[in-house]
Design a protein around this motif. Sequence first.
Motif, PDB file in Angstrom:
ATOM      1  N   TYR A   1       0.137  -1.115  -0.069  1.00  0.00           N
ATOM      2  CA  TYR A   1       0.747  -0.458   0.038  1.00  0.00           C
ATOM      3  C   TYR A   1       0.287   1.249   0.512  1.00  0.00           C
ATOM      4  O   TYR A   1       0.286   2.334   0.038  1.00  0.00           O
ATOM      5  CB  TYR A   1      -1.020   0.280   1.180  1.00  0.00           C
ATOM      6  N   ARG A   2       2.169   1.310   0.144  1.00  0.00           N
ATOM      7  CA  ARG A   2       3.042   2.406  -0.127  1.00  0.00           C
ATOM      8  C   ARG A   2       3.385   3.095  -1.353  1.00  0.00           C
ATOM      9  O   ARG A   2       3.589   2.122  -1.663  1.00  0.00           O
ATOM     10  CB  ARG A   2       4.135   1.856   0.682  1.00  0.00           C
ATOM     11  N   HIS A   3       3.305   4.330  -1.372  1.00  0.00           N
ATOM     12  CA  HIS A   3       3.477   5.102  -2.566  1.00  0.00           C
ATOM     13  C   HIS A   3       3.363   6.391  -2.138  1.00  0.00           C
ATOM     14  O   HIS A   3       3.269   6.780  -1.464  1.00  0.00           O
ATOM     15  CB  HIS A   3       2.453   4.899  -3.524  1.00  0.00           C
ATOM     16  N   LYS A   4       4.195   7.057  -2.787  1.00  0.00           N
ATOM     17  CA  LYS A   4       4.813   8.466  -2.722  1.00  0.00           C
ATOM     18  C   LYS A   4       3.838   9.155  -2.702  1.00  0.00           C
ATOM     19  O   LYS A   4       3.417  10.796  -2.279  1.00  0.00           O
ATOM     20  CB  LYS A   4       5.742   9.175  -4.011  1.00  0.00           C
ATOM     21  N   ASP A   5       2.341   8.724  -3.545  1.00  0.00           N
ATOM     22  CA  ASP A   5       1.360   9.754  -2.799  1.00  0.00           C
ATOM     23  C   ASP A   5       0.158   9.314  -2.289  1.00  0.00           C
ATOM     24  O   ASP A   5       0.266   7.786  -2.219  1.00  0.00           O
ATOM     25  CB  ASP A   5       0.752  10.452  -4.293  1.00  0.00           C
ATOM     26  N   PRO A   6       0.228  10.029  -0.990  1.00  0.00           N
ATOM     27  CA  PRO A   6      -1.248   9.048  -0.171  1.00  0.00           C
ATOM     28  C   PRO A   6      -2.586   9.437  -0.393  1.00  0.00           C
ATOM     29  O   PRO A   6      -2.727   7.722   0.262  1.00  0.00           O
ATOM     30  CB  PRO A   6      -0.543  10.316   1.061  1.00  0.00           C
ATOM     31  N   GLN A   7      -2.885   9.287  -1.684  1.00  0.00           N
ATOM     32  CA  GLN A   7      -3.845   9.379  -1.928  1.00  0.00           C
ATOM     33  C   GLN A   7      -4.183   8.158  -3.044  1.00  0.00           C
ATOM     34  O   GLN A   7      -5.223   7.114  -2.962  1.00  0.00           O
ATOM     35  CB  GLN A   7      -4.475  10.760  -3.179  1.00  0.00           C
ATOM     36  N   VAL A   8      -3.251   7.656  -3.379  1.00  0.00           N
ATOM     37  CA  VAL A   8      -2.810   6.431  -3.724  1.00  0.00           C
ATOM     38  C   VAL A   8      -2.942   5.148  -3.036  1.00  0.00           C
ATOM     39  O   VAL A   8      -3.501   4.372  -2.685  1.00  0.00           O
ATOM     40  CB  VAL A   8      -1.841   6.224  -5.556  1.00  0.00           C
ATOM     41  N   SER A   9      -2.032   5.843  -2.319  1.00  0.00           N
ATOM     42  CA  SER A   9      -2.249   4.297  -0.929  1.00  0.00           C
ATOM     43  C   SER A   9      -3.368   4.612  -0.819  1.00  0.00           C
ATOM     44  O   SER A   9      -4.094   3.362  -0.318  1.00  0.00           O
ATOM     45  CB  SER A   9      -1.435   5.377   0.321  1.00  0.00           C
TER      46      SER A   9
END
Length: 469
Positions: A4-12
């Motif tokens: 669930y980790r992604h540089k964009d928190p909305q994507v996470s």
Amino acid sequence: MSLYRHKDPQVSQSLRHSVRDGVAFSVMQGGGETYLSAFALFLKASTQQIAWLAALPTLIGALAQLASAWIGAGHLHWRKRMIVIGAVIHALTWLPLMSLPLLFPSHSVELLIACVLLLHIAGDFIAPQWGCLMGDLVPERQRGRYFGHRSRLSTLTNFISLVTAGGVLDVAQQYGYTLLGYLLVFMVSMLARVISVYHLTRMHDPQAGITPSDQPPPGRFRDWLMELRGTDYLRFVLFIALFQGATAIASPFFTVHMLNDLHFSYLQFMALTAASVMMKFFTLAAWGRVADAYGSRLVQRITGLVIPVLPVLWLVSADFWYLLCVQCLGGLVWAGFSLSGVNYLYELLPGRRLASFMALNAVLTGIGVFLGALAGGWLAQHWADSITLFGQEIALDYALYGVFLCSAVMRLLVAVFGLRRLREVRRVRQMTARGLIFRFTRLYPPAEMSLELLTSFRKGREHRPGAGT
């Protein structure tokens, strides 16, 4: 979790909500959709009506996918809106599905088919947009693991829902309230879909800010088809369409066989269905890792050559425990085949064109399933009670055995000629089919145990319900 980790928190956050959406959707699928054919049989549906129940919604639903992709091609900013609206209609369709057959009992089966048709139109209308959205959200190198993880949780939920619904129906049948049991199961399914809708509304759409002037105009349909000639994508979707069509010759009628021919209880029907689902749960994560490491084509090749054997195994014995092992093997290979097929489509179709091409895949598959199910229904009515093989007449204990045999032969022909034309489209580690099978069965002993039980079972010790030992 790292998935669930992604540089964009909305994507996470969106990846988390997608998993929760999948879990809620699986409650509806396991508890409601699994028992639609059984409900049709409860309403006294004929074998031909069961064929239409399997064939028509699949075809019309696939056409809805194509319409969805065509609309979305020029309106990417509508994507999330289309998903949510389709999901709301999908949830609300359970109300007429429960009520109309009761209000008009003389046309109960026909009205049920109509409601299932609407259920498929609404659900399938979402599919291309959802697939394209997930293609934008899930990083390419994590797709196998993420979808394997999501599918594993969804499969576990599907299993729990399926078992619970089967238990409810079995108890309701014992006390003479079978109809009330079905209504309770379908009501819970509708509420689960409402929860799924909530999580869909919480997902972020990376394309939401695109204006119509930024979007490429949808190309002409003829040019689009000409572009596909000789491509890996066309070879793959034709293979899938033919393979699913061959599968559909038999797949709608296993429920008929279990409930009408073998006279299994709802508890036994639930157990056989749940065995396949549970085996998928145990092996999906492994198939995801295998597909990431060694490629989707290798998984397709192995599982695609085992699947044709499954209908033949139903001819060996009608013993409940034997069929439980057959279902476990089926869950194992179908888990790998389905997951690798989804991954292969993502690998073949990067970018914005994904929705349109996935819709075309659904249409071709829908046509295959439509023709296969109708062919199976026709065969079920006209197949003789025996076949002649190499000059020997072989009696068939049940009429549907001939349908199962025909499906097995067609699956094998499609697999042999279709799989050889598929190639791996990305760089992966090399592994032979034999090496992969050895590694898989060592890591996952339930799969090995199922295979050993199947090969060691003796036909002479079988017991058929309603017949002598």
